[in-house]
Design a protein around this motif. Structure first.
Motif, PDB file in Angstrom:
ATOM      1  N   VAL A 122     -22.800  22.368   8.518  1.00 51.27           N
ATOM      2  CA  VAL A 122     -23.657  21.208   8.774  1.00 51.27           C
ATOM      3  C   VAL A 122     -22.941  20.332   9.795  1.00 51.27           C
ATOM      4  O   VAL A 122     -21.722  20.173   9.748  1.00 51.27           O
ATOM      5  CB  VAL A 122     -23.969  20.432   7.478  1.00 51.27           C
ATOM      6  N   SER A 123     -23.712  19.814  10.734  1.00 50.90           N
ATOM      7  CA  SER A 123     -23.138  18.991  11.791  1.00 50.90           C
ATOM      8  C   SER A 123     -23.893  17.678  11.900  1.00 50.90           C
ATOM      9  O   SER A 123     -25.061  17.587  11.530  1.00 50.90           O
ATOM     10  CB  SER A 123     -23.194  19.728  13.131  1.00 50.90           C
ATOM     11  N   LEU A 124     -23.201  16.698  12.432  1.00 53.22           N
ATOM     12  CA  LEU A 124     -23.800  15.386  12.648  1.00 53.22           C
ATOM     13  C   LEU A 124     -23.482  14.958  14.069  1.00 53.22           C
ATOM     14  O   LEU A 124     -22.308  14.709  14.390  1.00 53.22           O
ATOM     15  CB  LEU A 124     -23.261  14.358  11.652  1.00 53.22           C
ATOM     16  N   GLN A 125     -24.488  14.906  14.908  1.00 48.72           N
ATOM     17  CA  GLN A 125     -24.326  14.414  16.269  1.00 48.72           C
ATOM     18  C   GLN A 125     -24.607  12.922  16.266  1.00 48.72           C
ATOM     19  O   GLN A 125     -25.707  12.495  15.920  1.00 48.72           O
ATOM     20  CB  GLN A 125     -25.286  15.130  17.219  1.00 48.72           C
ATOM     21  N   MET A 126     -23.604  12.151  16.645  1.00 50.64           N
ATOM     22  CA  MET A 126     -23.721  10.694  16.611  1.00 50.64           C
ATOM     23  C   MET A 126     -23.711  10.156  18.037  1.00 50.64           C
ATOM     24  O   MET A 126     -22.791  10.464  18.808  1.00 50.64           O
ATOM     25  CB  MET A 126     -22.563  10.095  15.815  1.00 50.64           C
ATOM     26  N   SER A 127     -24.719   9.387  18.369  1.00 52.74           N
ATOM     27  CA  SER A 127     -24.834   8.804  19.707  1.00 52.74           C
ATOM     28  C   SER A 127     -25.033   7.302  19.591  1.00 52.74           C
ATOM     29  O   SER A 127     -25.343   6.788  18.515  1.00 52.74           O
ATOM     30  CB  SER A 127     -26.013   9.445  20.456  1.00 52.74           C
ATOM     31  N   SER A 128     -24.864   6.631  20.706  1.00 46.60           N
ATOM     32  CA  SER A 128     -25.027   5.170  20.751  1.00 46.60           C
ATOM     33  C   SER A 128     -24.248   4.503  19.619  1.00 46.60           C
ATOM     34  O   SER A 128     -24.772   3.647  18.905  1.00 46.60           O
ATOM     35  CB  SER A 128     -26.516   4.803  20.665  1.00 46.60           C
ATOM     36  N   LEU A 129     -23.015   4.916  19.474  1.00 51.25           N
ATOM     37  CA  LEU A 129     -22.202   4.432  18.364  1.00 51.25           C
ATOM     38  C   LEU A 129     -21.903   2.948  18.489  1.00 51.25           C
ATOM     39  O   LEU A 129     -21.724   2.411  19.594  1.00 51.25           O
ATOM     40  CB  LEU A 129     -20.917   5.242  18.272  1.00 51.25           C
ATOM     41  N   LYS A 130     -21.859   2.305  17.330  1.00 51.46           N
ATOM     42  CA  LYS A 130     -21.609   0.876  17.244  1.00 51.46           C
ATOM     43  C   LYS A 130     -20.352   0.640  16.399  1.00 51.46           C
ATOM     44  O   LYS A 130     -19.978   1.494  15.585  1.00 51.46           O
ATOM     45  CB  LYS A 130     -22.790   0.188  16.560  1.00 51.46           C
ATOM     46  N   PRO A 131     -19.731  -0.514  16.541  1.00 51.63           N
ATOM     47  CA  PRO A 131     -18.547  -0.806  15.712  1.00 51.63           C
ATOM     48  C   PRO A 131     -18.844  -0.705  14.214  1.00 51.63           C
ATOM     49  O   PRO A 131     -17.964  -0.293  13.445  1.00 51.63           O
ATOM     50  CB  PRO A 131     -18.192  -2.239  16.115  1.00 51.63           C
ATOM     51  N   GLU A 132     -20.064  -1.035  13.817  1.00 52.03           N
ATOM     52  CA  GLU A 132     -20.410  -0.953  12.393  1.00 52.03           C
ATOM     53  C   GLU A 132     -20.540   0.480  11.893  1.00 52.03           C
ATOM     54  O   GLU A 132     -20.713   0.707  10.699  1.00 52.03           O
ATOM     55  CB  GLU A 132     -21.703  -1.725  12.094  1.00 52.03           C
ATOM     56  N   ASP A 133     -20.462   1.457  12.780  1.00 53.37           N
ATOM     57  CA  ASP A 133     -20.426   2.852  12.358  1.00 53.37           C
ATOM     58  C   ASP A 133     -19.010   3.286  11.976  1.00 53.37           C
ATOM     59  O   ASP A 133     -18.823   4.405  11.473  1.00 53.37           O
ATOM     60  CB  ASP A 133     -20.934   3.770  13.473  1.00 53.37           C
ATOM     61  N   THR A 134     -18.041   2.432  12.218  1.00 55.75           N
ATOM     62  CA  THR A 134     -16.666   2.743  11.858  1.00 55.75           C
ATOM     63  C   THR A 134     -16.544   2.947  10.355  1.00 55.75           C
ATOM     64  O   THR A 134     -16.939   2.083   9.569  1.00 55.75           O
ATOM     65  CB  THR A 134     -15.721   1.613  12.308  1.00 55.75           C
ATOM     66  N   ALA A 135     -16.031   4.113   9.966  1.00 56.67           N
ATOM     67  CA  ALA A 135     -15.934   4.450   8.555  1.00 56.67           C
ATOM     68  C   ALA A 135     -15.237   5.795   8.417  1.00 56.67           C
ATOM     69  O   ALA A 135     -15.016   6.499   9.409  1.00 56.67           O
ATOM     70  CB  ALA A 135     -17.327   4.544   7.919  1.00 56.67           C
ATOM     71  N   VAL A 136     -14.912   6.121   7.180  1.00 54.23           N
ATOM     72  CA  VAL A 136     -14.518   7.485   6.862  1.00 54.23           C
ATOM     73  C   VAL A 136     -15.796   8.242   6.513  1.00 54.23           C
ATOM     74  O   VAL A 136     -16.561   7.794   5.642  1.00 54.23           O
ATOM     75  CB  VAL A 136     -13.518   7.542   5.696  1.00 54.23           C
ATOM     76  N   TYR A 137     -16.018   9.357   7.187  1.00 56.99           N
ATOM     77  CA  TYR A 137     -17.219  10.155   6.979  1.00 56.99           C
ATOM     78  C   TYR A 137     -16.876  11.369   6.117  1.00 56.99           C
ATOM     79  O   TYR A 137     -15.905  12.090   6.395  1.00 56.99           O
ATOM     80  CB  TYR A 137     -17.787  10.596   8.330  1.00 56.99           C
ATOM     81  N   TYR A 138     -17.710  11.585   5.107  1.00 52.95           N
ATOM     82  CA  TYR A 138     -17.485  12.657   4.156  1.00 52.95           C
ATOM     83  C   TYR A 138     -18.618  13.681   4.223  1.00 52.95           C
ATOM     84  O   TYR A 138     -19.799  13.316   4.163  1.00 52.95           O
ATOM     85  CB  TYR A 138     -17.398  12.111   2.731  1.00 52.95           C
ATOM     86  N   CYS A 139     -18.232  14.923   4.314  1.00 54.34           N
ATOM     87  CA  CYS A 139     -19.208  16.001   4.205  1.00 54.34           C
ATOM     88  C   CYS A 139     -19.606  16.158   2.736  1.00 54.34           C
ATOM     89  O   CYS A 139     -18.761  16.012   1.829  1.00 54.34           O
ATOM     90  CB  CYS A 139     -18.599  17.292   4.734  1.00 54.34           C
ATOM     91  N   TYR A 140     -20.863  16.452   2.529  1.00 52.66           N
ATOM     92  CA  TYR A 140     -21.411  16.587   1.177  1.00 52.66           C
ATOM     93  C   TYR A 140     -22.223  17.872   1.081  1.00 52.66           C
ATOM     94  O   TYR A 140     -22.919  18.251   2.030  1.00 52.66           O
ATOM     95  CB  TYR A 140     -22.307  15.385   0.871  1.00 52.66           C
ATOM     96  N   ALA A 141     -22.126  18.500  -0.065  1.00 59.40           N
ATOM     97  CA  ALA A 141     -22.988  19.650  -0.351  1.00 59.40           C
ATOM     98  C   ALA A 141     -23.195  19.727  -1.852  1.00 59.40           C
ATOM     99  O   ALA A 141     -22.293  19.382  -2.622  1.00 59.40           O
ATOM    100  CB  ALA A 141     -22.367  20.944   0.166  1.00 59.40           C
ATOM    101  N   ASP A 142     -24.373  20.140  -2.259  1.00 60.66           N
ATOM    102  CA  ASP A 142     -24.561  20.316  -3.694  1.00 60.66           C
ATOM    103  C   ASP A 142     -25.052  21.723  -4.018  1.00 60.66           C
ATOM    104  O   ASP A 142     -25.636  22.412  -3.183  1.00 60.66           O
ATOM    105  CB  ASP A 142     -25.491  19.241  -4.292  1.00 60.66           C
ATOM    106  N   VAL A 143     -24.750  22.112  -5.242  1.00 58.48           N
ATOM    107  CA  VAL A 143     -25.069  23.447  -5.731  1.00 58.48           C
ATOM    108  C   VAL A 143     -25.974  23.290  -6.944  1.00 58.48           C
ATOM    109  O   VAL A 143     -25.661  22.530  -7.863  1.00 58.48           O
ATOM    110  CB  VAL A 143     -23.788  24.211  -6.121  1.00 58.48           C
ATOM    111  N   ARG A 144     -27.070  24.004  -6.926  1.00 59.96           N
ATOM    112  CA  ARG A 144     -27.978  23.939  -8.072  1.00 59.96           C
ATOM    113  C   ARG A 144     -27.515  24.934  -9.123  1.00 59.96           C
ATOM    114  O   ARG A 144     -27.436  26.140  -8.866  1.00 59.96           O
ATOM    115  CB  ARG A 144     -29.411  24.250  -7.644  1.00 59.96           C
ATOM    116  N   MET A 145     -27.203  24.398 -10.308  1.00 57.77           N
ATOM    117  CA  MET A 145     -26.714  25.238 -11.394  1.00 57.77           C
ATOM    118  C   MET A 145     -27.873  25.960 -12.086  1.00 57.77           C
ATOM    119  O   MET A 145     -29.044  25.670 -11.841  1.00 57.77           O
ATOM    120  CB  MET A 145     -25.945  24.377 -12.398  1.00 57.77           C
ATOM    121  N   TRP A 146     -27.550  26.830 -13.000  1.00 58.50           N
ATOM    122  CA  TRP A 146     -28.557  27.652 -13.688  1.00 58.50           C
ATOM    123  C   TRP A 146     -29.544  26.781 -14.453  1.00 58.50           C
ATOM    124  O   TRP A 146     -30.702  27.171 -14.652  1.00 58.50           O
ATOM    125  CB  TRP A 146     -27.861  28.626 -14.645  1.00 58.50           C
ATOM    126  N   ASN A 147     -29.087  25.589 -14.897  1.00 61.29           N
ATOM    127  CA  ASN A 147     -29.951  24.718 -15.691  1.00 61.29           C
ATOM    128  C   ASN A 147     -30.669  23.679 -14.839  1.00 61.29           C
ATOM    129  O   ASN A 147     -31.286  22.750 -15.363  1.00 61.29           O
ATOM    130  CB  ASN A 147     -29.148  24.016 -16.777  1.00 61.29           C
TER     131      ASN A 147
END
Length: 118
Positions: free
Chosen positions: A76-101
Protein backbone atom coordinates in the motif's frame (compact mmCIF):
# COMPACT_ATOMS: atom_id res chain seq x y z
CA UNK A 1 3.92 -13.77 11.47
CA UNK A 2 2.51 -10.53 10.14
CA UNK A 3 4.98 -7.79 9.29
CA UNK A 4 4.45 -4.31 7.91
CA UNK A 5 7.57 -2.59 6.63
CA UNK A 6 7.36 1.09 5.73
CA UNK A 7 9.62 3.14 3.50
CA UNK A 8 9.66 6.74 2.39
CA UNK A 9 9.10 9.77 4.54
CA UNK A 10 11.63 12.43 5.38
CA UNK A 11 11.91 16.20 5.26
CA UNK A 12 10.15 18.27 2.61
CA UNK A 13 9.37 21.93 2.13
CA UNK A 14 5.92 23.48 2.15
CA UNK A 15 4.06 22.48 -1.00
CA UNK A 16 6.33 19.56 -1.74
CA UNK A 17 5.54 15.90 -2.29
CA UNK A 18 6.48 12.60 -0.69
CA UNK A 19 5.56 8.99 -1.24
CA UNK A 20 5.18 6.43 1.53
CA UNK A 21 5.17 2.72 0.82
CA UNK A 22 4.39 -0.28 2.98
CA UNK A 23 5.04 -3.94 2.28
CA UNK A 24 2.93 -6.38 4.26
CA UNK A 25 3.50 -10.09 4.69
CA UNK A 26 2.27 -13.04 6.67
CA UNK A 27 -1.46 -13.03 5.97
CA UNK A 28 -4.29 -12.07 3.68
CA UNK A 29 -5.26 -8.51 4.44
CA UNK A 30 -8.64 -6.90 4.49
CA UNK A 31 -8.23 -3.14 4.70
CA UNK A 32 -4.87 -1.39 4.50
CA UNK A 33 -3.99 2.20 5.03
CA UNK A 34 -2.16 4.95 6.80
CA UNK A 35 -2.58 6.69 10.13
CA UNK A 36 -0.52 9.47 11.64
CA UNK A 37 0.30 10.95 15.01
CA UNK A 38 1.41 14.54 15.24
CA UNK A 39 3.29 15.83 18.31
CA UNK A 40 0.90 16.27 21.20
CA UNK A 41 -2.06 14.82 19.30
CA UNK A 42 -3.86 11.52 19.07
CA UNK A 43 -3.34 9.13 16.22
CA UNK A 44 -5.71 9.83 13.35
CA UNK A 45 -6.68 8.03 10.19
CA UNK A 46 -5.22 9.47 7.02
CA UNK A 47 -6.50 7.10 4.36
CA UNK A 48 -7.62 3.51 3.99
CA UNK A 49 -8.29 1.21 1.09
CA UNK A 50 -10.11 -2.10 0.98
CA UNK A 51 -9.09 -5.14 -1.01
CA UNK A 52 -11.78 -4.13 -3.46
CA UNK A 53 -10.25 -0.71 -3.95
CA UNK A 54 -12.69 1.40 -1.97
CA UNK A 55 -10.90 4.37 -0.46
CA UNK A 56 -11.57 6.65 2.46
CA UNK A 57 -9.70 9.85 3.27
CA UNK A 58 -9.55 12.22 6.17
CA UNK A 59 -11.09 15.55 5.22
CA UNK A 60 -7.77 17.29 5.87
CA UNK A 61 -6.00 15.36 3.11
CA UNK A 62 -8.71 15.00 0.47
CA UNK A 63 -7.50 16.22 -2.89
CA UNK A 64 -3.86 16.20 -1.78
CA UNK A 65 -3.15 12.58 -0.86
CA UNK A 66 -3.78 9.45 -2.90
CA UNK A 67 -3.74 5.92 -1.54
CA UNK A 68 -3.10 2.94 -3.79
CA UNK A 69 -2.81 -0.76 -3.22
CA UNK A 70 -1.39 -3.75 -5.03
CA UNK A 71 -3.20 -6.81 -3.73
CA UNK A 72 -0.94 -9.41 -5.29
CA UNK A 73 2.14 -7.79 -3.78
CA UNK A 74 0.47 -6.86 -0.48
CA UNK A 75 1.68 -3.29 -0.74
CA UNK A 76 0.00 0.00 0.00
CA UNK A 77 1.32 3.43 -0.90
CA UNK A 78 0.43 6.98 -0.05
CA UNK A 79 1.29 9.74 -2.49
CA UNK A 80 1.30 13.03 -0.63
CA UNK A 81 1.25 16.34 -2.49
CA UNK A 82 0.85 19.99 -1.54
CA UNK A 83 2.24 19.16 1.87
CA UNK A 84 1.64 21.55 4.73
CA UNK A 85 3.42 21.95 8.08
CA UNK A 86 0.35 20.47 9.78
CA UNK A 87 1.02 17.22 7.91
CA UNK A 88 4.13 16.78 10.03
CA UNK A 89 3.72 13.55 11.96
CA UNK A 90 4.83 9.99 12.35
CA UNK A 91 2.96 7.98 9.72
CA UNK A 92 2.00 4.39 10.45
CA UNK A 93 1.10 1.71 7.98
CA UNK A 94 -2.02 -0.22 8.94
CA UNK A 95 -3.50 -3.51 7.85
CA UNK A 96 -6.18 -5.71 9.29
CA UNK A 97 -6.91 -9.40 9.02
CA UNK A 98 -10.39 -10.84 9.20
CA UNK A 99 -10.41 -13.77 11.59
CA UNK A 100 -12.57 -16.89 11.26
CA UNK A 101 -15.18 -15.35 13.58
CA UNK A 102 -15.39 -12.09 11.62
CA UNK A 103 -13.30 -10.05 14.05
CA UNK A 104 -10.79 -7.69 12.42
CA UNK A 105 -7.31 -7.96 13.89
CA UNK A 106 -5.22 -4.79 13.37
CA UNK A 107 -1.51 -4.65 12.64
CA UNK A 108 0.81 -1.64 12.56
CA UNK A 109 4.12 -0.70 11.04
CA UNK A 110 6.91 0.85 13.07
CA UNK A 111 6.19 4.36 11.80
CA UNK A 112 8.06 6.75 9.55
CA UNK A 113 8.61 10.44 10.19
CA UNK A 114 7.31 13.06 7.78
CA UNK A 115 8.39 16.63 8.44
CA UNK A 116 7.14 19.58 6.39
CA UNK A 117 9.08 22.78 6.85
CA UNK A 118 7.70 26.21 6.17
Amino acid sequence: QVQLVESGGGLVHLGGSLRLSCAASGSIFNAMGWYRRAPGKQREKVATITSGGNTNYADSVKGRFTITRHNAKNTVSLQMSSLKPEDTAVYYCYADVRMWNGVLLPYWGQGTQVTVSS
